[in-house]
Design a protein around this motif. Sequence first.
Motif, mmCIF file in Angstrom:
data_model
loop_
_atom_site.group_PDB
_atom_site.id
_atom_site.type_symbol
_atom_site.label_atom_id
_atom_site.label_comp_id
_atom_site.label_asym_id
_atom_site.label_seq_id
_atom_site.Cartn_x
_atom_site.Cartn_y
_atom_site.Cartn_z
ATOM 1 N N ASN A 1 0.818 -1.218 0.000
ATOM 2 C CA ASN A 1 0.000 0.000 0.000
ATOM 3 C C ASN A 1 0.850 1.265 0.000
ATOM 4 O O ASN A 1 0.507 2.276 0.627
ATOM 5 N N GLY A 2 1.997 1.193 -0.716
ATOM 6 C CA GLY A 2 2.848 2.355 -0.863
ATOM 7 C C GLY A 2 3.703 2.701 0.324
ATOM 8 O O GLY A 2 4.396 3.716 0.318
ATOM 9 N N ARG A 3 3.698 1.843 1.356
ATOM 10 C CA ARG A 3 4.469 2.132 2.569
ATOM 11 C C ARG A 3 5.488 1.023 2.823
ATOM 12 O O ARG A 3 5.214 -0.150 2.560
ATOM 13 N N LEU A 4 6.636 1.404 3.348
ATOM 14 C CA LEU A 4 7.661 0.429 3.706
ATOM 15 C C LEU A 4 7.252 -0.244 5.012
ATOM 16 O O LEU A 4 7.175 0.389 6.052
ATOM 17 N N ILE A 5 6.988 -1.553 4.942
ATOM 18 C CA ILE A 5 6.513 -2.253 6.136
ATOM 19 C C ILE A 5 7.611 -3.061 6.817
ATOM 20 O O ILE A 5 7.459 -3.453 7.985
ATOM 21 N N ALA A 6 8.703 -3.326 6.113
ATOM 22 C CA ALA A 6 9.823 -4.055 6.706
ATOM 23 C C ALA A 6 11.048 -3.850 5.839
ATOM 24 O O ALA A 6 10.946 -3.655 4.634
ATOM 25 N N GLU A 7 12.219 -3.914 6.474
ATOM 26 C CA GLU A 7 13.470 -3.715 5.741
ATOM 27 C C GLU A 7 14.599 -4.370 6.509
ATOM 28 O O GLU A 7 14.617 -4.363 7.736
ATOM 29 N N LEU B 1 17.784 -10.819 5.073
ATOM 30 C CA LEU B 1 16.796 -11.882 5.206
ATOM 31 C C LEU B 1 16.669 -12.334 6.653
ATOM 32 O O LEU B 1 15.554 -12.546 7.154
ATOM 33 N N ASP B 2 17.792 -12.460 7.348
ATOM 34 C CA ASP B 2 17.731 -12.874 8.752
ATOM 35 C C ASP B 2 16.980 -11.847 9.595
ATOM 36 O O ASP B 2 16.208 -12.216 10.500
ATOM 37 N N GLU B 3 17.187 -10.566 9.316
ATOM 38 C CA GLU B 3 16.478 -9.528 10.063
ATOM 39 C C GLU B 3 14.985 -9.564 9.777
ATOM 40 O O GLU B 3 14.161 -9.341 10.686
ATOM 41 N N LEU B 4 14.603 -9.851 8.546
ATOM 42 C CA LEU B 4 13.187 -9.973 8.215
ATOM 43 C C LEU B 4 12.578 -11.198 8.880
ATOM 44 O O LEU B 4 11.418 -11.172 9.326
ATOM 45 N N ARG B 5 13.345 -12.265 8.943
ATOM 46 C CA ARG B 5 12.851 -13.472 9.634
ATOM 47 C C ARG B 5 12.544 -13.174 11.098
ATOM 48 O O ARG B 5 11.544 -13.653 11.652
ATOM 49 N N ILE B 6 13.409 -12.386 11.735
ATOM 50 C CA ILE B 6 13.203 -12.038 13.141
ATOM 51 C C ILE B 6 11.880 -11.291 13.308
ATOM 52 O O ILE B 6 11.148 -11.505 14.283
ATOM 53 N N LYS B 7 11.551 -10.432 12.337
ATOM 54 C CA LYS B 7 10.304 -9.672 12.428
ATOM 55 C C LYS B 7 9.081 -10.582 12.400
ATOM 56 O O LYS B 7 8.029 -10.245 12.959
ATOM 57 N N THR B 8 9.196 -11.709 11.698
ATOM 58 C CA THR B 8 8.063 -12.636 11.629
ATOM 59 C C THR B 8 8.115 -13.689 12.722
ATOM 60 O O THR B 8 7.170 -14.468 12.871
ATOM 61 N N GLY B 9 9.235 -13.736 13.464
ATOM 62 C CA GLY B 9 9.367 -14.718 14.536
ATOM 63 C C GLY B 9 9.592 -16.129 14.047
ATOM 64 O O GLY B 9 9.319 -17.087 14.778
ATOM 65 N N ALA B 10 10.108 -16.271 12.816
ATOM 66 C CA ALA B 10 10.310 -17.610 12.253
ATOM 67 C C ALA B 10 11.690 -17.676 11.621
ATOM 68 O O ALA B 10 11.894 -17.192 10.509
ATOM 69 N N SER B 11 12.650 -18.251 12.325
ATOM 70 C CA SER B 11 14.004 -18.363 11.796
ATOM 71 C C SER B 11 14.092 -19.518 10.801
ATOM 72 O O SER B 11 13.357 -20.501 10.900
ATOM 73 N N GLY B 12 15.005 -19.360 9.836
ATOM 74 C CA GLY B 12 15.249 -20.443 8.894
ATOM 75 C C GLY B 12 14.242 -20.566 7.770
ATOM 76 O O GLY B 12 14.364 -21.456 6.927
ATOM 77 N N THR B 13 13.233 -19.696 7.721
ATOM 78 C CA THR B 13 12.243 -19.781 6.654
ATOM 79 C C THR B 13 12.790 -19.175 5.366
ATOM 80 O O THR B 13 13.726 -18.389 5.376
ATOM 81 N N SER B 14 12.191 -19.534 4.242
ATOM 82 C CA SER B 14 12.583 -18.970 2.959
ATOM 83 C C SER B 14 12.120 -17.520 2.879
ATOM 84 O O SER B 14 11.260 -17.078 3.645
ATOM 85 N N LEU B 15 12.686 -16.792 1.913
ATOM 86 C CA LEU B 15 12.224 -15.423 1.703
ATOM 87 C C LEU B 15 10.757 -15.408 1.306
ATOM 88 O O LEU B 15 10.007 -14.519 1.723
ATOM 89 N N GLU B 16 10.338 -16.386 0.520
ATOM 90 C CA GLU B 16 8.936 -16.430 0.115
ATOM 91 C C GLU B 16 8.020 -16.515 1.328
ATOM 92 O O GLU B 16 7.046 -15.752 1.446
ATOM 93 N N ASP B 17 8.316 -17.433 2.248
ATOM 94 C CA ASP B 17 7.487 -17.566 3.449
ATOM 95 C C ASP B 17 7.546 -16.314 4.305
ATOM 96 O O ASP B 17 6.531 -15.860 4.850
ATOM 97 N N THR B 18 8.745 -15.733 4.427
ATOM 98 C CA THR B 18 8.913 -14.521 5.231
ATOM 99 C C THR B 18 8.144 -13.357 4.621
ATOM 100 O O THR B 18 7.443 -12.610 5.326
ATOM 101 N N PHE B 19 8.260 -13.202 3.300
ATOM 102 C CA PHE B 19 7.563 -12.132 2.589
ATOM 103 C C PHE B 19 6.052 -12.260 2.754
ATOM 104 O O PHE B 19 5.358 -11.284 3.079
ATOM 105 N N LEU B 20 5.516 -13.468 2.554
ATOM 106 C CA LEU B 20 4.072 -13.671 2.665
ATOM 107 C C LEU B 20 3.585 -13.400 4.081
ATOM 108 O O LEU B 20 2.498 -12.840 4.277
ATOM 109 N N ALA B 21 4.390 -13.764 5.071
ATOM 110 C CA ALA B 21 4.003 -13.510 6.466
ATOM 111 C C ALA B 21 3.980 -12.011 6.755
ATOM 112 O O ALA B 21 3.061 -11.509 7.424
#
Length: 255
Positions: free
Chosen positions: A213-219, A222-242
């Motif tokens: 929606n035009g806003r930066l929601i995470a940055e 990949l490991d830092e993004l995983r931390i935001k979702t609380g799921a380590s070791g996931t693929s970027l696809e899973d992290t992105f969808l979460a």
Amino acid sequence: MSASRPISLATRSLCKSFDKPAVDNLDLTIYGGEFYCLLGPNGAGKTTTLRMVAGLLRPDAGSIAIDGIDALSHPEDAKQITAWLSDEPMIYDKLTPYEYLEFVAGLWRIDTKTAEARARELIAWLGLEGQAHDRCEGFSKGTRQKVALAGALVHDPKLIILDEPLTGLDAGSARQVKNVLRERVTAGGTVIMTTHILEVAERMADRIGVIANGRLIAEGTLDELRIKTGASGTSLEDTFLALVANEHAQMVAAE
């Protein structure tokens, strides 16, 4: 990413609306020598953002600085150090790759000797030697995309802006393009790229920005993004969808 590294691109409170906001107060900071992937669902504002950075679209509000140059006040200076490549390569069908590169170099007022050297280097780099003197009109999309990329790089830009550059490319062409981009970053250049091929972003990006929606929601990495979702070791696809699902849930809850 260390704040001591030079900033290649900075957007502040960047806004653009059509029928509704497409880019909404977007702040980005991308450093020299960084490969940055901007990801988001369809309609998130990725292409609109890149077109504003490239000087193809005027923002409604906000600022854009490229290597310290105010791109809105001094667009010609900013474009001198910027390259833009869309998912639909735009080249001149009646020219050969060599002729096309000579033409583009002339637009940038590059002297003939330098232009010839860069054309030879880029054609070899992208594996275009076999088609260097053929007219572009009969080329496949992958070959056309490589010619367009060579044209984008002929003036030796510091910032390379790519909107879905690998769409429709075969594996060999995609690998050549990725190798060239990675070499440019290794040499100190900066790449910002959108892609729907998340495996490419996972392998190539130093940092990833996710917009919705035009806003930066995470940055972050990949490991830092995983931390935001609380799921380590996931693929970027899973992290992105979460991340996108979490953003959607928060918007629904706020309504």
